[in-house]
Design a protein around this motif. Structure first.
Motif, PDB file in Angstrom:
ATOM      1  N   THR A   1       0.622  -1.102   0.013  1.00 37.09           N
ATOM      2  CA  THR A   1       0.165   0.007  -0.079  1.00 37.09           C
ATOM      3  C   THR A   1       0.879   1.394  -0.013  1.00 37.09           C
ATOM      4  OG1 THR A   1      -0.153  -0.144   2.316  1.00 37.09           O
ATOM      5  CG2 THR A   1      -1.634  -0.949   1.308  1.00 37.09           C
ATOM      6  N   VAL A   2       0.203   2.448  -0.347  1.00 39.18           N
ATOM      7  CA  VAL A   2       1.000   3.813  -0.450  1.00 39.18           C
ATOM      8  C   VAL A   2      -0.062   4.657   0.108  1.00 39.18           C
ATOM      9  CG1 VAL A   2       2.071   5.421  -1.792  1.00 39.18           C
ATOM     10  CG2 VAL A   2       2.194   3.029  -2.460  1.00 39.18           C
ATOM     11  N   GLY A   3       0.439   5.066   1.109  1.00 41.92           N
ATOM     12  CA  GLY A   3      -0.707   6.103   1.990  1.00 41.92           C
ATOM     13  C   GLY A   3      -1.859   5.428   2.327  1.00 41.92           C
ATOM     14  N   GLY A   4      -1.740   4.694   2.627  1.00 44.13           N
ATOM     15  CA  GLY A   4      -3.312   3.743   3.078  1.00 44.13           C
ATOM     16  C   GLY A   4      -4.026   3.060   1.788  1.00 44.13           C
ATOM     17  N   LEU A   5      -3.632   3.205   0.397  1.00 45.17           N
ATOM     18  CA  LEU A   5      -4.071   2.899  -0.628  1.00 45.17           C
ATOM     19  C   LEU A   5      -3.454   1.707  -1.316  1.00 45.17           C
ATOM     20  CD1 LEU A   5      -4.316   6.396  -2.558  1.00 45.17           C
ATOM     21  CD2 LEU A   5      -6.199   4.943  -1.467  1.00 45.17           C
ATOM     22  N   PRO A   6      -4.445   0.715  -1.696  1.00 41.68           N
ATOM     23  CA  PRO A   6      -3.695  -0.604  -2.241  1.00 41.68           C
ATOM     24  C   PRO A   6      -3.212  -0.528  -3.460  1.00 41.68           C
ATOM     25  CG  PRO A   6      -6.165  -0.778  -2.180  1.00 41.68           C
ATOM     26  CD  PRO A   6      -5.707   0.609  -1.605  1.00 41.68           C
ATOM     27  N   GLN A   7      -2.238  -1.372  -4.045  1.00 45.80           N
ATOM     28  CA  GLN A   7      -1.596  -1.691  -5.258  1.00 45.80           C
ATOM     29  C   GLN A   7      -2.549  -2.367  -6.022  1.00 45.80           C
ATOM     30  OE1 GLN A   7       2.570  -1.725  -4.851  1.00 45.80           O
ATOM     31  NE2 GLN A   7       2.651   0.278  -3.885  1.00 45.80           N
ATOM     32  N   LEU A   8      -3.847  -2.122  -6.160  1.00 50.51           N
ATOM     33  CA  LEU A   8      -4.433  -3.135  -7.334  1.00 50.51           C
ATOM     34  C   LEU A   8      -4.213  -3.344  -8.390  1.00 50.51           C
ATOM     35  CD1 LEU A   8      -7.877  -1.542  -5.720  1.00 50.51           C
ATOM     36  CD2 LEU A   8      -6.727  -3.376  -4.866  1.00 50.51           C
ATOM     37  N   ASP A   9      -4.614  -4.635  -9.024  1.00 49.78           N
ATOM     38  CA  ASP A   9      -4.054  -4.605 -10.568  1.00 49.78           C
ATOM     39  C   ASP A   9      -5.209  -4.018 -11.451  1.00 49.78           C
ATOM     40  OD1 ASP A   9      -6.514  -5.990 -11.141  1.00 49.78           O
ATOM     41  OD2 ASP A   9      -5.453  -7.837 -11.435  1.00 49.78           O
ATOM     42  N   GLU A  10      -4.872  -3.882 -12.796  1.00 52.22           N
ATOM     43  CA  GLU A  10      -5.535  -2.946 -13.591  1.00 52.22           C
ATOM     44  C   GLU A  10      -6.988  -3.066 -13.384  1.00 52.22           C
ATOM     45  OE1 GLU A  10      -5.140  -3.698 -17.974  1.00 52.22           O
ATOM     46  OE2 GLU A  10      -3.857  -5.284 -17.327  1.00 52.22           O
TER      47      GLU A  10
ATOM     48  N   THR B   1      -9.547   2.611  -4.810  1.00 57.32           N
ATOM     49  CA  THR B   1      -9.093   2.326  -6.241  1.00 57.32           C
ATOM     50  C   THR B   1      -8.202   3.598  -6.838  1.00 57.32           C
ATOM     51  OG1 THR B   1     -10.949   3.280  -7.086  1.00 57.32           O
ATOM     52  CG2 THR B   1     -11.000   0.935  -6.697  1.00 57.32           C
ATOM     53  N   ALA B   2      -8.145   4.526  -5.849  1.00 53.27           N
ATOM     54  CA  ALA B   2      -7.588   5.768  -6.285  1.00 53.27           C
ATOM     55  C   ALA B   2      -6.136   5.617  -6.967  1.00 53.27           C
ATOM     56  CB  ALA B   2      -7.522   6.641  -5.408  1.00 53.27           C
ATOM     57  N   LEU B   3      -5.479   4.705  -6.805  1.00 53.26           N
ATOM     58  CA  LEU B   3      -4.128   4.606  -7.290  1.00 53.26           C
ATOM     59  C   LEU B   3      -4.046   4.118  -8.812  1.00 53.26           C
ATOM     60  CD1 LEU B   3      -1.590   2.825  -4.619  1.00 53.26           C
ATOM     61  CD2 LEU B   3      -1.654   5.314  -5.275  1.00 53.26           C
ATOM     62  N   GLN B   4      -5.267   3.449  -8.992  1.00 56.11           N
ATOM     63  CA  GLN B   4      -5.581   3.373 -10.662  1.00 56.11           C
ATOM     64  C   GLN B   4      -6.453   4.123 -11.296  1.00 56.11           C
ATOM     65  OE1 GLN B   4      -4.029   1.253 -12.255  1.00 56.11           O
ATOM     66  NE2 GLN B   4      -3.502  -0.580 -11.195  1.00 56.11           N
ATOM     67  N   VAL B   5      -7.653   4.475 -10.683  1.00 59.16           N
ATOM     68  CA  VAL B   5      -8.439   5.285 -11.058  1.00 59.16           C
ATOM     69  C   VAL B   5      -8.418   6.888 -10.981  1.00 59.16           C
ATOM     70  CG1 VAL B   5     -11.140   5.907 -10.820  1.00 59.16           C
ATOM     71  CG2 VAL B   5     -10.333   3.382 -10.778  1.00 59.16           C
ATOM     72  N   GLY B   6      -7.528   7.306 -10.217  1.00 56.87           N
ATOM     73  CA  GLY B   6      -7.250   8.629  -9.897  1.00 56.87           C
ATOM     74  C   GLY B   6      -7.917   9.347  -8.900  1.00 56.87           C
ATOM     75  N   PRO B   7      -7.910  10.669  -8.912  1.00 57.98           N
ATOM     76  CA  PRO B   7      -8.720  11.419  -7.855  1.00 57.98           C
ATOM     77  C   PRO B   7     -10.131  11.499  -7.716  1.00 57.98           C
ATOM     78  CG  PRO B   7      -6.970  12.693  -9.133  1.00 57.98           C
ATOM     79  CD  PRO B   7      -6.984  11.457  -9.945  1.00 57.98           C
ATOM     80  N   VAL B   8     -10.670  10.977  -8.546  1.00 57.73           N
ATOM     81  CA  VAL B   8     -12.178  10.931  -8.699  1.00 57.73           C
ATOM     82  C   VAL B   8     -12.706   9.555  -7.998  1.00 57.73           C
ATOM     83  CG1 VAL B   8     -12.603  13.033 -10.508  1.00 57.73           C
ATOM     84  CG2 VAL B   8     -12.585  10.372 -11.120  1.00 57.73           C
ATOM     85  N   ALA B   9     -11.829   8.928  -7.709  1.00 58.39           N
ATOM     86  CA  ALA B   9     -12.262   7.293  -7.365  1.00 58.39           C
ATOM     87  C   ALA B   9     -13.375   7.369  -6.395  1.00 58.39           C
ATOM     88  CB  ALA B   9     -11.041   6.795  -6.878  1.00 58.39           C
ATOM     89  N   ARG B  10     -13.394   8.055  -5.481  1.00 61.13           N
ATOM     90  CA  ARG B  10     -14.719   8.123  -4.609  1.00 61.13           C
ATOM     91  C   ARG B  10     -15.798   8.498  -5.212  1.00 61.13           C
ATOM     92  NH1 ARG B  10     -12.277  12.181   0.042  1.00 61.13           N
ATOM     93  NH2 ARG B  10     -10.393  10.868  -0.674  1.00 61.13           N
ATOM     94  N   ASN B  11     -15.763   9.661  -6.256  1.00 62.97           N
ATOM     95  CA  ASN B  11     -17.037  10.292  -6.721  1.00 62.97           C
ATOM     96  C   ASN B  11     -17.861   9.235  -7.538  1.00 62.97           C
ATOM     97  OD1 ASN B  11     -14.610  12.489  -6.536  1.00 62.97           O
ATOM     98  ND2 ASN B  11     -16.633  13.214  -5.916  1.00 62.97           N
TER      99      ASN B  11
END
Ligand SMILES: Cc1cc2nc3c(=O)[nH]c(=O)nc-3n(C[C@H](O)[C@H](O)[C@H](O)COP(=O)(O)OP(=O)(O)OC[C@H]3O[C@@H](n4cnc5c(N)ncnc54)[C@H](O)[C@@H]3O)c2cc1C
Length: 414
Positions: free
Chosen positions: A355-364, A380-390
């Motif tokens: 993980t980085v900063g509490g975010l998991p390194q998921l696959d694509e 999913t933010a490390l793959q989807v980007g900053p709008v992941a939660r929206n």
């Protein structure tokens, strides 16, 4: 009976695709999945502790009396981007400027329409999942879903769409003796403006995001005076993150970045903490001139003391005339750290993942390591980007998850 009424549905012993959570993100996944492969309909089970679609979303928008969304009309759970505009054809007054932001009732009505059109009215099982236990049965990997007050279900694939993390609480909270009535100090997620009478009260709201703004306007409508405090300056921004993050403009560079730490930094820079929309900030500045709001910027509480029915506040930047307050409201957001996710403790032990900063390194495909568990939402933010939660993050996530659920070449078969 409306399509959103809870229907008592039995909990199956075994499930092919279990979706946990029935918010806008899960609804987005289900419509995209059925569009791609309608035959999966009988193999999906959606669990939500509320037993209906969109319960948490409705509660949040109702409790804060939010008149319209912050995101534009193309952000919604249907695969057809123009479906909400078509639905709104006879309700143009419910699309708000700029960029046609859907009114809350319109968006809710549209989601009910989506649920009906896709035949999902009785699609949610009312069950609170307590834990996810990876197990092996006859050499095959499965997940045992532990369910509150019910025997477990066995799932082959799981999609976790449980929304944000727990409230983020400031350190000084731990120092306060618990002698105050609980309703006098609350996190924004506990506040329901609809139930409150606040005439003549002084309220201190901590945080510089849009939730602070909604709470302030709601409190003032009820006759309170509000102080808005933030450790930074209040600033205005139309959207949570620049629209370039919805498509290739920024996502291309983001996805080309192979350093996960750098990606995490890009997400933080793009979101840049909480911001208020220009419209809400304009209203608050007008109320400031009328003496009903004061802004305290670059300022943090160091101590709060419950003293004879009121809060006395000490800050790191002492302000001249700080009144005592009837209520303290914390609009401090949520803390998302996948390592602490209550449902993923056993999964993380069985399938360790960096993980980085509490975010998991998921696959694509947003899959958790070598397992058949997929995430939606903030994780999913490390793959989807900053709008992941929206809401739009749900669409970006669906575009990645659906192929892995429908194409056997992309499935990891145990
Ligand atoms: C006040 C507010 C306004 C927002 N406005 C916008 C906006 O305008 N536009 C935008 O794009 N985004 C907005 N967002 C962000 C985001 O879109 C919403 O939070 C949205 O609800 C996220 O959808 P979700 O499906 O991920 O989560 P949720 O809507 O939170 O749904 C998750 C569901 O999971 C269920 N659940 C959780 N744990 C369990 C469990 N253990 N067992 C069973 N069920 C469980 C919950 O009951 C809940 O119904 C806003 C957020 C907030 C807080």
């Amino acid at each position: 009976m409306s399509s959103l009424d809870p229907l008592v549905k039995p909990i199956p012993e075994t499930v092919d695709i279990a979706i946990i959570g029935a918010g806008p993100q899960a609804l987005t996944l289900v419509t995209h999945l059925l569009q791609k492969k309608a035959s999966l309909r009988d193999r999906l089970v959606v669990f939500d502790r509320a037993g209906t679609w969109m319960a948490q979303w409705k509660q949040q928008f109702g409790a804060l009396e939010i008149p319209h969304l912050r995101s534009p009309a193309v952000h919604h759970p249907d695969p057809n981007p123009y479906a909400l505009r078509a639905f709104a054809a006879n309700r143009p007054s419910e699309l708000f400027p700029p960029y046609d932001l859907p009114g809350t009732q319109l968006f809710q009505g549209f989601c009910e329409d989506v649920i009906e059109r896709w035949g999902l009215g009785d699609g949610v099982i009312g069950a609170s999942i307590r834990d996810i236990e990876p197990i092996q049965i006859e050499g095959r990997d499965r997940f045992r879903l532990h369910i509150q007050d019910h025997p477990p279900s066995l799932a082959r694939r799981v999609i976790l769409a449980t929304g944000g993390g727990p409230p983020r609480l400031p350190d000084w909270l731990a120092e306060i003796a618990p002698t105050y009535p609980p309703e006098r100090l609350q996190h924004s997620s506990q506040i329901d403006l609809r139930t409150l009478h606040l005439g003549g009260e002084e309220i201190l709201i901590v945080g510089s995001g849009l939730t602070s703004g909604h709470l302030a306007l709601g409190a003032i409508r009820r006759g309170a005076r509000v102080t808005l405090m933030a450790r930074r300056q209040f600033y205005e921004k139309l959207f949570d993150a620049d629209p370039g993050w919805l498509g290739p403009k920024y996502l291309k560079g983001f996805q080309a970045e192979l350093d996960w730490g750098r990606r995490s930094q890009m997400i933080q820079e793009a979101r840049n903490g909480g911001s208020v929309t220009p419209k809400v900030l304009f209203k608050l500045r007008r109320l400031e001139r009328e003496g009903r709001v004061q802004f305290l910027e670059n300022c943090q509480i160091t101590r709060a003391t419950w003293n004879q029915g009121l809060w006395d506040i000490d800050c790191d930047q002492p302000q001249g005339s700080l009144p005592s307050f009837d209520r303290l409201w914390l609009a401090t957001g949520t803390d998302f750290d996948i390592r602490k996710h209550p449902l993923l403790q056993q999964v993380q032990r069985r399938y360790p993942l960096e993980t980085v900063g509490g975010l998991p390194q998921l696959d694509e495909h947003l899959r958790w390591g070598k397992s058949q568990l997929f995430l939606m939402g903030p994780g999913t933010a490390l793959q989807v980007g900053p709008v992941a939660r929206n809401i739009y993050g749900g669409k970006l996530a669906s575009q990645r998850i659906v192929p892995a659920l429908t194409k056997s070449s992309l499935a990891r078969v145990a």
